[in-house]
Motif scaffolding. Structure first.
Motif, PDB file in Angstrom:
ATOM      1  N   LEU A 181       0.829  -1.201   0.000  1.00 28.36           N
ATOM      2  CA  LEU A 181       0.000   0.000   0.000  1.00 28.36           C
ATOM      3  C   LEU A 181       0.868   1.258   0.000  1.00 28.36           C
ATOM      4  CD1 LEU A 181      -2.711   1.492   0.280  1.00 28.36           C
ATOM      5  CD2 LEU A 181      -2.562   1.107   2.756  1.00 28.36           C
ATOM      6  N   LEU A 182       1.910   1.274   0.812  1.00 25.97           N
ATOM      7  CA  LEU A 182       2.829   2.413   0.826  1.00 25.97           C
ATOM      8  C   LEU A 182       3.495   2.582  -0.544  1.00 25.97           C
ATOM      9  CD1 LEU A 182       4.616   2.061   4.293  1.00 25.97           C
ATOM     10  CD2 LEU A 182       2.655   3.492   3.682  1.00 25.97           C
ATOM     11  N   CYS A 183       3.856   1.463  -1.168  1.00 21.87           N
ATOM     12  CA  CYS A 183       4.458   1.536  -2.507  1.00 21.87           C
ATOM     13  C   CYS A 183       3.465   2.106  -3.522  1.00 21.87           C
ATOM     14  CB  CYS A 183       4.921   0.148  -2.955  1.00 21.87           C
ATOM     15  SG  CYS A 183       6.308  -0.520  -2.002  1.00 21.87           S
ATOM     16  N   ALA A 184       2.189   1.745  -3.365  1.00 21.26           N
ATOM     17  CA  ALA A 184       1.168   2.268  -4.275  1.00 21.26           C
ATOM     18  C   ALA A 184       1.006   3.773  -4.114  1.00 21.26           C
ATOM     19  CB  ALA A 184      -0.165   1.556  -4.022  1.00 21.26           C
ATOM     20  N   VAL A 185       0.994   4.244  -2.867  1.00 20.25           N
ATOM     21  CA  VAL A 185       0.876   5.691  -2.623  1.00 20.25           C
ATOM     22  C   VAL A 185       2.089   6.419  -3.198  1.00 20.25           C
ATOM     23  CG1 VAL A 185       0.747   7.480  -0.865  1.00 20.25           C
ATOM     24  CG2 VAL A 185      -0.553   5.368  -0.570  1.00 20.25           C
ATOM     25  N   LEU A 231      -7.431   9.407  -2.708  1.00 13.70           N
ATOM     26  CA  LEU A 231      -7.915   9.569  -1.343  1.00 13.70           C
ATOM     27  C   LEU A 231      -8.167   8.223  -0.677  1.00 13.70           C
ATOM     28  CD1 LEU A 231     -10.398  12.584  -1.576  1.00 13.70           C
ATOM     29  CD2 LEU A 231      -8.182  12.510  -0.423  1.00 13.70           C
ATOM     30  N   ALA A 232      -8.687   7.260  -1.437  1.00 12.31           N
ATOM     31  CA  ALA A 232      -8.945   5.933  -0.872  1.00 12.31           C
ATOM     32  C   ALA A 232      -7.651   5.269  -0.417  1.00 12.31           C
ATOM     33  CB  ALA A 232      -9.651   5.052  -1.911  1.00 12.31           C
ATOM     34  N   LEU A 233      -6.602   5.386  -1.217  1.00 21.29           N
ATOM     35  CA  LEU A 233      -5.310   4.817  -0.828  1.00 21.29           C
ATOM     36  C   LEU A 233      -4.782   5.492   0.442  1.00 21.29           C
ATOM     37  CD1 LEU A 233      -3.532   4.562  -4.315  1.00 21.29           C
ATOM     38  CD2 LEU A 233      -4.412   2.669  -2.937  1.00 21.29           C
ATOM     39  N   LEU A 234      -4.923   6.815   0.502  1.00 21.02           N
ATOM     40  CA  LEU A 234      -4.430   7.547   1.660  1.00 21.02           C
ATOM     41  C   LEU A 234      -5.205   7.189   2.928  1.00 21.02           C
ATOM     42  CD1 LEU A 234      -3.982  11.029  -0.061  1.00 21.02           C
ATOM     43  CD2 LEU A 234      -2.151   9.511   0.688  1.00 21.02           C
ATOM     44  N   LEU A 235      -6.519   7.008   2.797  1.00 19.12           N
ATOM     45  CA  LEU A 235      -7.336   6.690   3.970  1.00 19.12           C
ATOM     46  C   LEU A 235      -7.176   5.232   4.395  1.00 19.12           C
ATOM     47  CD1 LEU A 235     -10.574   8.726   3.203  1.00 19.12           C
ATOM     48  CD2 LEU A 235      -8.701   9.284   4.771  1.00 19.12           C
ATOM     49  N   GLY A 251       3.899   5.353  -5.591  1.00 16.29           N
ATOM     50  CA  GLY A 251       3.790   5.243  -7.045  1.00 16.29           C
ATOM     51  C   GLY A 251       2.906   6.331  -7.623  1.00 16.29           C
ATOM     52  N   VAL A 252       1.811   6.651  -6.936  1.00 12.77           N
ATOM     53  CA  VAL A 252       0.968   7.771  -7.367  1.00 12.77           C
ATOM     54  C   VAL A 252       1.790   9.055  -7.359  1.00 12.77           C
ATOM     55  CG1 VAL A 252      -1.022   9.200  -6.737  1.00 12.77           C
ATOM     56  CG2 VAL A 252      -1.188   6.718  -6.603  1.00 12.77           C
ATOM     57  N   GLY A 253       2.602   9.214  -6.312  1.00 19.17           N
ATOM     58  CA  GLY A 253       3.467  10.386  -6.247  1.00 19.17           C
ATOM     59  C   GLY A 253       4.454  10.436  -7.393  1.00 19.17           C
ATOM     60  N   TYR A 254       5.023   9.287  -7.751  1.00 22.07           N
ATOM     61  CA  TYR A 254       5.995   9.254  -8.859  1.00 22.07           C
ATOM     62  C   TYR A 254       5.348   9.697 -10.171  1.00 22.07           C
ATOM     63  CZ  TYR A 254       9.693   7.625 -11.976  1.00 22.07           C
ATOM     64  OH  TYR A 254      10.694   7.580 -12.920  1.00 22.07           O
ATOM     65  N   VAL A 255       4.140   9.165 -10.436  1.00 21.16           N
ATOM     66  CA  VAL A 255       3.431   9.522 -11.667  1.00 21.16           C
ATOM     67  C   VAL A 255       3.096  11.011 -11.681  1.00 21.16           C
ATOM     68  CG1 VAL A 255       1.289   9.170 -12.970  1.00 21.16           C
ATOM     69  CG2 VAL A 255       2.511   7.203 -12.011  1.00 21.16           C
ATOM     70  N   ALA A 256       2.598  11.514 -10.546  1.00 19.04           N
ATOM     71  CA  ALA A 256       2.236  12.929 -10.475  1.00 19.04           C
ATOM     72  C   ALA A 256       3.456  13.832 -10.627  1.00 19.04           C
ATOM     73  CB  ALA A 256       1.520  13.207  -9.151  1.00 19.04           C
ATOM     74  N   LEU A 257       4.566  13.450 -10.022  1.00 17.96           N
ATOM     75  CA  LEU A 257       5.777  14.265 -10.115  1.00 17.96           C
ATOM     76  C   LEU A 257       6.410  14.171 -11.506  1.00 17.96           C
ATOM     77  CD1 LEU A 257       7.313  13.545  -6.603  1.00 17.96           C
ATOM     78  CD2 LEU A 257       6.383  15.711  -7.430  1.00 17.96           C
ATOM     79  N   TYR A 258       6.233  13.030 -12.170  1.00 16.91           N
ATOM     80  CA  TYR A 258       6.686  12.908 -13.562  1.00 16.91           C
ATOM     81  C   TYR A 258       5.956  13.931 -14.429  1.00 16.91           C
ATOM     82  CZ  TYR A 258       7.780  10.700 -18.065  1.00 16.91           C
ATOM     83  OH  TYR A 258       8.210  10.455 -19.343  1.00 16.91           O
ATOM     84  N   SER A 259       4.652  14.055 -14.182  1.00 19.22           N
ATOM     85  CA  SER A 259       3.862  15.026 -14.932  1.00 19.22           C
ATOM     86  C   SER A 259       4.223  16.452 -14.527  1.00 19.22           C
ATOM     87  CB  SER A 259       2.369  14.779 -14.697  1.00 19.22           C
ATOM     88  OG  SER A 259       1.584  15.706 -15.415  1.00 19.22           O
TER      89      SER A 259
END
Length: 383
Positions: free
Chosen positions: A32-36, A292-296, A38-46
């Protein structure tokens, strides 16, 4: 603490080996931490315009290093953290004092200190150390002692001293979060509700004094929160652009790397404070809700750890760490959607920045140690 209790504390659980502890690590939570992240990596890539070297790669490297740290901390007997809590708190407090004397100034605030190649924000470290210190203090308390005001005075000072130092940086948002964390720990430890009512009354009475001592830009944030259009090209610019980006994403978003507000540089601080807005613009309401679901889910796991743990120290520590994560998420999302005044609070494991990630993952290392050692008999010392 008696010598007999101390020896029992240190010798129990000697039969549990490293491989058994590795087996106990909740690997689904690690994923789950890796998934969160990973979302950050994609967003920061953009946010970097498709250049991974600008933000995304550094984000990935930091997370990889911090993940190793988390797994190592998970194997450490959680009772050792309880015994060394005062040392961690003292170190964090010392860094706050050092920042006040010799900290680096950025954006009009003196919040950072250089430790080798790392630019550390000690206020982020203090959040974790305060939770750890209060958990260590309160786990020995009986119901009768919790009703004694003199017993509550030392932990109250443990909260108010760093709050004052952080407020003077100035960093109003983080100081309020630290104060809220202290309140959560007092509540979880069993402080009577009427004491909270009294403190809230005093805070309400002190609000005019607090407002009078705010910096001009902090007052402008409050005014802008009430009426963003009053200064659309100044203090209200950030939140107006954020709302435009949020609304333009629609249900499904404009598509990866297609966000106009972010890529045309209308959206401010898109790699840090306003990264959730960028996610919503490119992936729409669906992408925002999934994030938000991943964060919660992280908060839900913290509550699960507290419910499953057999010792009070672990329960308090898990609840405090969960509250810290929740406050990160709540303040950031409420800020970029116009729910509260804008402040410098990142989205954990998603925003660009080293201090927040390091301290957040330090907290998760402590959390996993609680989970791995949740069945230990962590007794209460006799006076």
């Amino acid at each position: 603490m008696s010598a007999v209790f101390e020896r029992r504390l240190l010798t129990r659980d000697r039969g549990v080996g490293v491989f058994q502890k590795l087996w106990r690590i909740p690997w689904l939570f690690v994923l789950l931490l890796c998934a969160v992240a990973g979302v950050g990596y994609v967003a920061l890539y953009s946010a970097g315009g498709g250049d991974p070297d600008l933000y995304a790669n550094r984000h990935g490297l930091r997370f990889g290093f911090c993940l190793v740290m988390v797994l190592c901390l998970a194997l450490v007997d959680v009772r050792l953290f309880a015994r060394l809590a005062w040392l961690g708190y003292a170190a964090a407090l010392g860094l706050l004092v050092l920042v006040a004397l010799h900290g680096q100034v950025g954006g009009g605030a003196q919040r950072w200190i250089a430790i080798g190649p790392l630019q550390l924000q000690p206020s982020e470290l203090m959040k974790i150390m305060l939770v750890l210190m209060l958990a260590a203090y309160f786990h020995r308390a009986s119901w009768e002692r919790m009703g004694n005001p003199f017993f509550l005075l030392p932990p109250l000072l443990l909260v108010l001293v760093p709050v004052g130092l952080i407020f003077k940086q100035p960093n109003l948002g983080t100081s309020l979060i630290v104060l809220a964390l202290g309140g959560v720990m007092f509540w979880a430890a069993g402080v009577r509700w009427w004491k909270f009512a009294g403190v809230l009354g005093l805070m309400a009475a002190a609000a005019p004094i607090l407002y009078a001592n705010l910096r001009d830009y902090q007052r402008a944030r409050i005014t802008t929160f009430l009426d963003p259009e009053s200064d659309p090209l100044g203090a209200g610019y950030n939140i107006i652009q954020s709302k435009i980006a949020l609304g333009s994403g629609g249900i499904w978003g404009k598509g990866f790397l297609q966000g106009t507000q972010g890529h045309l540089n209308f959206l401010p601080e898109k790699e840090t404070d306003f990264i959730f807005t960028m996610i919503a613009e490119e992936f729409g309401l669906v992408g925002a809700l999934v994030t938000l679901a991943l964060l919660l889910l992280v908060v839900a796991f913290c509550v699960l750890v507290a419910l499953r743990c057999k010792h009070q120290f672990g329960r308090l520590l898990a609840l405090g760490l969960g509250a810290n994560w929740f406050l990160y998420v709540f303040v950031n999302v409420a800020m970029v959607t116009g729910g509260i005044p804008v402040g410098g609070v990142p989205l954990p494991l998603i925003s660009h920045g080293g201090s927040a990630m390091l301290t957040t993952m330090l907290g998760f290392g402590l959390l996993l140690s609680v989970w791995v050692h949740r069945d230990l008999e962590f007794g209460v010392a006799r006076d």
